[in-house]
Write an enzyme that holds these catalytic residues in place. Structure first.
Site, PDB file in Angstrom:
ATOM      1  N   LYS A  79       0.852  -1.190   0.000  1.00 19.04           N
ATOM      2  CA  LYS A  79       0.000   0.000   0.000  1.00 19.04           C
ATOM      3  C   LYS A  79       0.890   1.243   0.000  1.00 19.04           C
ATOM      4  O   LYS A  79       1.880   1.293   0.740  1.00 19.04           O
ATOM      5  CB  LYS A  79      -0.895  -0.022   1.237  1.00 19.04           C
ATOM      6  N   SER A 154      -9.777   1.766   2.536  1.00 12.89           N
ATOM      7  CA  SER A 154      -8.870   2.534   1.713  1.00 12.89           C
ATOM      8  C   SER A 154      -7.849   1.689   0.962  1.00 12.89           C
ATOM      9  O   SER A 154      -7.321   2.125  -0.057  1.00 12.89           O
ATOM     10  CB  SER A 154      -8.118   3.560   2.569  1.00 12.89           C
ATOM     11  N   SER A 178     -10.172  -0.741   6.623  1.00 14.87           N
ATOM     12  CA  SER A 178      -9.528  -0.591   5.318  1.00 14.87           C
ATOM     13  C   SER A 178      -8.791  -1.810   4.789  1.00 14.87           C
ATOM     14  O   SER A 178      -8.332  -1.780   3.648  1.00 14.87           O
ATOM     15  CB  SER A 178      -8.560   0.584   5.343  1.00 14.87           C
TER      16      SER A 178
END
Ligand code: GLN
Length: 486
Positions: A79, A154, A178
């Site tokens: 990420k 996210s 997330s």
């Protein structure tokens, strides 16, 4: 698609160790897959082609000399909120566009030490604030199951790249859901460890008392492999806990006889989609057939979790994001005075959701409102944690849907922040309580994945993985693939 990208990391580990394949081959197959589909998926913000090739070569050398460890030679995505010295770390924000960190996050360092292969940095909502990746400053990631829908967020890029076979494994972060929510939306496994289980050093902070890093994978065994690599105490994160890290793969392969699994009535709210509800009921039946005893539990403060989170998380974010002022990090928009430089840098650098959070948080922390909002939220947080403590006196784990709906169409919730926030109503309580949670493929509704969530006692990821594995072995949801991309 090359068969090599269909392998699980566990299968690849065996084939690498028996020298049936090389990491270079595995890595090239993934780079090809990225070239083939990522224009459509947009899971990556930055593909680390040269780094990956070099690491793959190094991994093959390590394997040749008998030095293979957990993830040696396995291609992974990170990420883009995890600091890396050899690629930009943008947090999907204009304010950090082109920013390169001078150090690696601890999880990145651990992967590097094992000679894992970094394919690239995965898309996310800006500073991990969002539930759809639509808040990325660099374009929305698309759900591999339906390119007109969101992948969740996210960590949408981390979920989508694994679902689309553009990475074998990935890392994301979970502050309010997330990891679990995008895993559910993309039909993959996503694990949020206990707060303190994995070091947060080098994770760009959103809400420091809630953030945790964790794995995405296509099988439960693979998630255990990744957790084995990244878990553990780190002196550089004072909230990481110094307790023993078990071998998580050793907890797999057991049946559920004697396991007590709770069902919380507060998790069957209005607004739960019919298809999600049906999949959940079917999943509960599978767990029962596997020998688990299903027990009703009550988590009475669940209804306050969302409101409490949206005070606590923005409050912490408003403090954490104060460091992005254009002086020390990232882009600067130089003006005549320091004050004007701050205003323009932050005004142009942050997107609308980040600004909303900073304003909400600053308000909640301001003198006169602090007791009414922030302090009160802390008290309610204690009550939420107590609910779980009491429930776990009776059960080993709690089962719930991951989200009230399947992946929603791109653009359908962007005008209504409250609707967007509701996507996390089942995932946020675990962050408030600090406990671990996992989402695994738990069915399909109209051809779209439904996530099944398991919540566990603090530091008992092993039980969650064990139950998740038993369920996975008894079903074939994890083996379904997003057909449209093949
Ligand atoms: N969707 C939630 C939010 O917007 C949670 C995000 C996260 O877990 N990072 O805050």
């Amino acid at each position: 698609m090359s068969e090599l990208t269909r392998l699980s990391a566990t299968e690849a580990r065996q084939l690498l160790d028996s020298k049936a394949i090389t990491s270079v081959e595995l890595t090239e197959a993934h780079l090809e897959r990225i070239a083939e589909v990522d224009e459509r998926v947009h899971g990556y913000l930055h593909v680390m082609t040269d780094v990956a090739r070099e690491q793959a070569q190094r991994a093959d050398n390590a394997i040749q000399s008998g030095q293979a460890a957990g993830l040696t030679g396995i291609p992974v995505a990170l990420k883009d909120i995890l600091c890396t010295v050899d690629a930009p770390t943008t947090a999907a924000s204009h304010i950090l566009e082109n920013y390169v960190s001078p150090y690696d996050a601890t999880v990145v360092k651990k992967l590097r030490e094992q000679n894992a292969v970094f394919l690239g940095k995965a898309n996310t909502d800006e500073f991990a604030m969002g539930s759809s990746t639509e808040n990325s400053a660099f374009g929305t990631t698309r759900n591999p199951w339906d390119l007109n829908r969101v992948p969740g967020g996210s960590s949408g890029g981390s979920a989508a790249t694994v679902a689309a076979h553009e990475a074998m494994l990935s890392l994301g972060s979970d502050t309010g859901g997330s990891i679990r929510q995008p895993a559910g939306f993309c039909g993959v496994v996503g694990l949020k460890p206990t707060y303190g289980r994995v070091s947060r050093f080098g994770l760009i902070a959103f809400a420091s008392s809630l953030d945790q890093i964790g794995p995405f994978s296509r099988t439960v065994h693979d998630a255990a492999l990744m957790l084995n690599t990244v878990a553990g105490h780190d002196p550089r994160d004072s909230t990481s806990i110094n307790t023993e890290v078990p071998d998580y793969t050793a907890s797999l392969g057991y049946d559920l006889t004697g396991k007590r699994i709770g069902i919380a009535r507060e998790y069957t709210i209005e607004g739960l989609e019919a298809g999600v509800s049906a999949a959940f009921d079917a999943a509960v039946k599978v767990l029962r057939d596997l020998g688990a005893e299903l027990v009703d539990v009550s988590l009475p403060h669940t209804e306050y979790a969302l409101a409490t989170y949206y005070i606590t998380a923005p409050a912490e974010a408003s403090a954490n994001l104060a460091r992005f002022d254009g002086i020390k990090y990232g882009n600067r928009k130089e003006e005549a005075t320091l004050q004007e430089t701050y205003l323009r840098t932050r005004g142009e650098g942050f997107g609308p959701e980040v600004k909303r959070r900073i304003m909400l948080g600053t308000y909640a922390l301001s003198s006169g409102y602090y007791d009414a909002y922030y302090v009160k939220a802390q008290k309610v947080r204690t009550l939420i944690k107590r609910d779980f403590d009491q429930a776990f006196e009776k059960v080993d784990a709690i089962v719930a849907p991951t989200s009230p709906t399947v992946a929603f169409p791109i653009g359908s919730r962007t005008d209504d922040p409250y609707q967007m926030y509701l996507a996390d109503v089942f995932t946020i309580p675990a962050n408030m309580a600090g406990i671990p949670g996992i989402s695994i493929p738990g069915g399909l509704s109209d051809g779209l994945p439904v996530g099944l969530q398991l919540l566990g006692k603090a530091f008992d990821e092993a039980t969650l993985l064990s139950i998740a594995h038993a369920y996975e072995q008894a079903t074939d949801w994890h083996a379904r693939e997003p057909a449209r991309l093949s």
